[in-house]
Design a protein around this motif. Structure first.
Motif, PDB file in Angstrom:
ATOM      1  N   GLY A  99      38.459  67.112  60.864  1.00  0.00           N
ATOM      2  CA  GLY A  99      37.374  66.620  60.018  1.00  0.00           C
ATOM      3  C   GLY A  99      37.640  66.743  58.530  1.00  0.00           C
ATOM      4  O   GLY A  99      36.714  66.576  57.727  1.00  0.00           O
ATOM      5  N   LEU A 100      38.888  67.016  58.146  1.00  0.00           N
ATOM      6  CA  LEU A 100      39.203  67.175  56.729  1.00  0.00           C
ATOM      7  C   LEU A 100      39.401  65.823  56.057  1.00  0.00           C
ATOM      8  O   LEU A 100      39.929  64.875  56.660  1.00  0.00           O
ATOM      9  N   ARG A 101      38.988  65.743  54.813  1.00  0.00           N
ATOM     10  CA  ARG A 101      39.264  64.567  53.989  1.00  0.00           C
ATOM     11  C   ARG A 101      40.647  64.758  53.382  1.00  0.00           C
ATOM     12  O   ARG A 101      40.878  65.697  52.636  1.00  0.00           O
ATOM     13  N   VAL A 102      41.575  63.849  53.734  1.00  0.00           N
ATOM     14  CA  VAL A 102      42.971  64.004  53.356  1.00  0.00           C
ATOM     15  C   VAL A 102      43.357  62.956  52.312  1.00  0.00           C
ATOM     16  O   VAL A 102      43.052  61.774  52.472  1.00  0.00           O
ATOM     17  N   ARG A 103      44.013  63.407  51.253  1.00  0.00           N
ATOM     18  CA  ARG A 103      44.570  62.507  50.241  1.00  0.00           C
ATOM     19  C   ARG A 103      46.078  62.670  50.248  1.00  0.00           C
ATOM     20  O   ARG A 103      46.593  63.768  50.477  1.00  0.00           O
ATOM     21  N   ASP A 104      46.786  61.581  49.977  1.00  0.00           N
ATOM     22  CA  ASP A 104      48.243  61.599  50.051  1.00  0.00           C
ATOM     23  C   ASP A 104      48.891  61.719  48.681  1.00  0.00           C
ATOM     24  O   ASP A 104      48.416  61.132  47.693  1.00  0.00           O
ATOM     25  N   LEU A 105      49.986  62.459  48.645  1.00  0.00           N
ATOM     26  CA  LEU A 105      50.868  62.498  47.496  1.00  0.00           C
ATOM     27  C   LEU A 105      51.955  61.452  47.689  1.00  0.00           C
ATOM     28  O   LEU A 105      51.989  60.746  48.697  1.00  0.00           O
ATOM     29  N   ALA A 106      52.857  61.343  46.727  1.00  0.00           N
ATOM     30  CA  ALA A 106      53.947  60.368  46.817  1.00  0.00           C
ATOM     31  C   ALA A 106      54.876  60.705  47.987  1.00  0.00           C
ATOM     32  O   ALA A 106      55.013  61.869  48.380  1.00  0.00           O
ATOM     33  N   VAL A 107      55.512  59.675  48.515  1.00  0.00           N
ATOM     34  CA  VAL A 107      56.541  59.870  49.543  1.00  0.00           C
ATOM     35  C   VAL A 107      57.832  60.307  48.864  1.00  0.00           C
ATOM     36  O   VAL A 107      58.292  59.660  47.911  1.00  0.00           O
ATOM     37  N   LEU A 108      58.424  61.400  49.331  1.00  0.00           N
ATOM     38  CA  LEU A 108      59.702  61.877  48.809  1.00  0.00           C
ATOM     39  C   LEU A 108      60.716  61.975  49.941  1.00  0.00           C
ATOM     40  O   LEU A 108      60.345  62.087  51.117  1.00  0.00           O
TER      41      LEU A 108
END
Length: 222
Positions: free
Chosen positions: A173-182
């Protein structure tokens, strides 16, 4: 200011850069000693980025012993036992409040790449920050409220590790935000690509030095 909105703890999980113990997929073409020097350079670049980023604490979660490569301003704690999922879980278990973990395999990381997960409002509309890796894993994981159970049991070191870890977060149930792909440095091809993208790093300089010495050695043997 609540604990959730305060400065984060920054964790780096790493192995001491010893020949035969790190970056074994770089051998061949590189020797275990060369692979260890590349690992040390990658770790140094990562710690530089961590020191330059805003954080409440900066902690190296280390398998092995610290060496002269460790800069001032970094706490050191030992890794826990078990598989990588258990060791990551233990790293988060030792923290209170917002925590962001990175590995030692992305020497191209910068404070700017970490900034979204470390900003003062980073947890306003996100419970977790996820840094996907090009090989299907992940290079960073930030949790507003560390919960070791979010990592325990996630299959690690597979092409679907990142997807499984992200699904664990969203499934809770967490709201997830993405960082850049490395791109992680695992193979010689990875090393060349990462060095080309981040030519000013210690990692790129060490790779150039090793490759130059190899070319000189080949010419001498002709």
């Amino acid at each position: 200011m609540t604990a959730r909105t305060g400065p984060a703890t920054l964790l780096v999980i790493a192995k001491a850069p010893l020949p035969g113990a790190v970056k074994t997929r770089l051998t061949p073409p590189y020797t275990p000693q060369e692979a260890a020097r590349l690992a040390e350079a990658a770790l140094a670049d990562t710690l530089d980025a961590v020191l330059a980023a805003p954080a409440r604490r900066r902690v190296l979660v280390l398998a092995g012993e610290p060496g002269p490569w460790l800069p001032p301003g970094i706490e050191v704690v030992p890794q826990g036992a078990g598989g990588l999922d258990a060791r990551l879980a233990a790293a988060f278990a030792g923290c209170a409040g917002p925590t962001v973990l990175v590995g030692m395999d992305t020497p191209q990381v910068t404070p700017a790449l970490l900034a979204p997960a470390l900003a003062a409002d980073a947890r306003r509309d996100a419970d977790a920050w996820f840094g996907p890796a090009a090989d299907g894993g992940f290079w960073a994981l930030g949790l507003a409220e560390p919960d070791p159970d979010l990592l325990r049991g996630v299959p690690m070191s597979t092409p679907t590790t990142g997807a499984a870890q992200r699904a664990r977060l969203t499934g809770a149930g967490l709201r997830v935000r993405d960082l850049a792909v490395l791109r992680d440095v695992d193979t010689a091809a990875d090393a060349a690509r990462v060095a080309a993208r981040a030519p000013g790093t210690r990692f790129a300089a060490e790779l150039t030095r090793i490759d130059r010495l190899a070319r000189i050695g080949r010419r001498v043997r002709r």
